[in-house]
Write an enzyme that holds these catalytic residues in place. Structure first.
Site, PDB file in Angstrom:
ATOM      1  N   THR A  85     -35.573 -35.002 -44.214  1.00 54.59           N
ATOM      2  CA  THR A  85     -36.629 -34.280 -44.935  1.00 54.59           C
ATOM      3  C   THR A  85     -36.674 -32.815 -44.520  1.00 54.59           C
ATOM      4  O   THR A  85     -37.523 -32.065 -44.996  1.00 54.59           O
ATOM      5  CB  THR A  85     -38.000 -34.928 -44.677  1.00 54.59           C
ATOM      6  OG1 THR A  85     -38.208 -35.060 -43.275  1.00 54.59           O
ATOM      7  CG2 THR A  85     -38.091 -36.297 -45.338  1.00 54.59           C
ATOM      8  N   GLU A 141     -39.637 -39.440 -42.886  1.00 58.88           N
ATOM      9  CA  GLU A 141     -38.334 -40.092 -42.910  1.00 58.88           C
ATOM     10  C   GLU A 141     -37.228 -39.091 -42.559  1.00 58.88           C
ATOM     11  O   GLU A 141     -37.423 -37.877 -42.598  1.00 58.88           O
ATOM     12  CB  GLU A 141     -38.074 -40.688 -44.301  1.00 58.88           C
ATOM     13  CG  GLU A 141     -39.035 -41.795 -44.707  1.00 58.88           C
ATOM     14  CD  GLU A 141     -38.834 -43.076 -43.903  1.00 58.88           C
ATOM     15  OE1 GLU A 141     -37.809 -43.172 -43.181  1.00 58.88           O
ATOM     16  OE2 GLU A 141     -39.691 -43.968 -43.999  1.00 58.88           O
ATOM     17  N   TYR A 188      -8.916  -7.718   4.910  1.00 61.44           N
ATOM     18  CA  TYR A 188      -8.316  -6.394   5.044  1.00 61.44           C
ATOM     19  C   TYR A 188      -7.213  -6.200   4.009  1.00 61.44           C
ATOM     20  O   TYR A 188      -7.122  -5.148   3.358  1.00 61.44           O
ATOM     21  CB  TYR A 188      -7.758  -6.228   6.460  1.00 61.44           C
ATOM     22  CG  TYR A 188      -6.987  -4.952   6.671  1.00 61.44           C
ATOM     23  CD1 TYR A 188      -7.653  -3.730   6.800  1.00 61.44           C
ATOM     24  CD2 TYR A 188      -5.592  -4.959   6.729  1.00 61.44           C
ATOM     25  CE1 TYR A 188      -6.943  -2.548   6.984  1.00 61.44           C
ATOM     26  CE2 TYR A 188      -4.876  -3.788   6.911  1.00 61.44           C
ATOM     27  CZ  TYR A 188      -5.555  -2.592   7.034  1.00 61.44           C
ATOM     28  OH  TYR A 188      -4.859  -1.423   7.208  1.00 61.44           O
ATOM     29  N   THR A 245     -36.401 -30.917 -38.727  1.00 60.57           N
ATOM     30  CA  THR A 245     -35.838 -30.231 -37.567  1.00 60.57           C
ATOM     31  C   THR A 245     -35.468 -28.787 -37.878  1.00 60.57           C
ATOM     32  O   THR A 245     -35.850 -27.869 -37.145  1.00 60.57           O
ATOM     33  CB  THR A 245     -34.607 -30.991 -37.038  1.00 60.57           C
ATOM     34  OG1 THR A 245     -35.004 -32.298 -36.619  1.00 60.57           O
ATOM     35  CG2 THR A 245     -33.998 -30.270 -35.855  1.00 60.57           C
ATOM     36  N   GLU A 262       0.843  -1.194   0.000  1.00 56.75           N
ATOM     37  CA  GLU A 262       0.000   0.000   0.000  1.00 56.75           C
ATOM     38  C   GLU A 262       0.878   1.244   0.000  1.00 56.75           C
ATOM     39  O   GLU A 262       2.040   1.206   0.414  1.00 56.75           O
ATOM     40  CB  GLU A 262      -0.910   0.024   1.233  1.00 56.75           C
ATOM     41  CG  GLU A 262      -1.973  -1.060   1.260  1.00 56.75           C
ATOM     42  CD  GLU A 262      -2.869  -0.937   2.480  1.00 56.75           C
ATOM     43  OE1 GLU A 262      -2.509  -0.153   3.388  1.00 56.75           O
ATOM     44  OE2 GLU A 262      -3.900  -1.613   2.531  1.00 56.75           O
TER      45      GLU A 262
END
Length: 362
Positions: free
Chosen positions: A225, A222, A103, A228, A49
């Site tokens: 195709t 199938e 601290y 998805t 410090e």
């Protein structure tokens, strides 16, 4: 005449302060680590410090394996490597190593060695100390770091309440769901049957425009195709493939619709809740805590023909006659006899030169 009191400190944890010390953290840590002590050192933390006048000083926490009795006030003196100077510290036993460590960390310019030895004591004590520990945990920004803070600052809770802490922090630090971006333009699907287009127009909408009880749909066809990628291109959705995971990590109550892909209907839990777009239901799937589902959204069920995948064949089983009657009122059933696309198409952007096949994604 009274003899001067001899110097002696007997402690496992030492707190040292070196005023006007110009050594770097690295130099101080190296010298302290090389000190020969009768009991092993477990952890050292050095903090550098600056005073308001710019003069540097060092704070140090040292933890030993067992109590170390120090009778020499000069034992922890440090030496400058570049000039003839010694730095003598103020030496104290640290009643709470956790408080000292906190601290030292307040300014952040620290260096450490070893593994911190958790100390359940705190000079601050009481409810405020517990609140501070939990506040610090929340401010870390991640579950793993929060658990580390609680392990150190609230060890009793960490041991006795770990299951609850683990579960609660999962919820608190749940990352935002990754938004799915379709790799194909909607124009790629130029053979979508009119009945599918109509179903989308009537049921796939945001909450404000959505019917009170939307209709779900079962699409059988199938492989390759385009089922998805087409189903996932319609808007914000939950995608459940192979098994159900309704945890907040996967399932969003703000989605417009669900896609359930390749789940054997014989083992589909919450069949009616999904197909019937039911509202405000609770899931208690195996190995997980109950999850509240907002619901009220349609579901696209995707499947291939066959006894272990086809919803039509499942509902045609004699034992499912009542369920079939119910399903026909809550869902449409479509069989695809050809792909939802006619050939090869440009990919996600119009400037893409690479031809993309939607069937490669399904």
């Amino acid at each position: 005449m009274t003899r001067p009191k001899s110097f002696r400190i007997n402690a496992k944890n030492y707190f040292l302060t070196y005023p006007k010390c110009s050594l770097t953290k690295e130099e101080a840590l190296s010298q302290l680590n090389n000190l020969e002590t009768p009991t092993s050192k477990k952890y050292i933390k050095v903090c550098r410090e600056l005073h308001e006048n710019g003069e540097p000083h060092l704070h140090v926490l040292i933890q030993f394996e067992g109590k170390f009795q120090c009778k020499n006030q000069r034992f922890f003196d440090l030496v400058s490597p570049t000039r003839s100077a010694h730095f003598h510290p103020n030496i104290q036993g640290a009643k709470s190593s956790s408080d000292v460590k906190s601290y030292l960390e307040k300014d952040g310019d620290t260096l450490e060695w070893g593994e911190f030895q958790i100390d359940g004591r705190s000079a601050r004590g009481g409810q405020q100390s517990a609140n501070d520990a939990y506040a610090q945990a929340l401010n870390t920004g991640s579950k793993s770091e929060a658990l580390n803070v609680l392990r150190e600052l609230a060890p009793k809770d960490y041991v006795l309440q770990f299951h609850n802490l683990n579960s609660n922090l999962d919820r608190i630090f749940t990352p935002p769901l990754e938004v799915y971006v379709s790799p194909f333009l909607s124009s790629s699907f130029d053979r979508v049957p009119e009945e599918l287009e109509e179903w989308v127009a009537e049921n796939v909408k945001d909450a404000a425009a959505r019917p009170l009880r939307p209709i779900s749909i079962v699409i059988e066809g199938e492989s390759r195709t385009g089922k998805t990628v087409w189903a996932r291109s319609l808007g914000p959705h939950n995608y459940l493939c192979g098994h159900l995971d309704l945890s907040p990590k996967v399932y969003s109550n703000d989605a417009w619709y669900n896609v359930i892909d390749d789940v054997d209907p014989h083992y589909l839990k919450h069949f009616k809740e999904f197909m019937g777009a039911q509202r405000d239901w609770q899931s208690n799937t195996k190995y997980g805590k109950p999850v509240q589902i907002k619901g009220g959204i349609p579901t696209i069920f995707l499947c291939n023909p066959g006894p272990n995948s086809s919803y039509k064949e499942y509902l045609d089983e004699e034992k499912n006659s009542a369920l079939k009657a119910w399903a026909l009122k809550n869902a449409e059933f479509i069989t695809l006899n050809e792909p939802l696309y006619s050939g090869t198409y440009q990919g996600p952007t119009q400037n893409s030169e690479e031809e993309v096949h939607p069937e490669e994604e399904n």
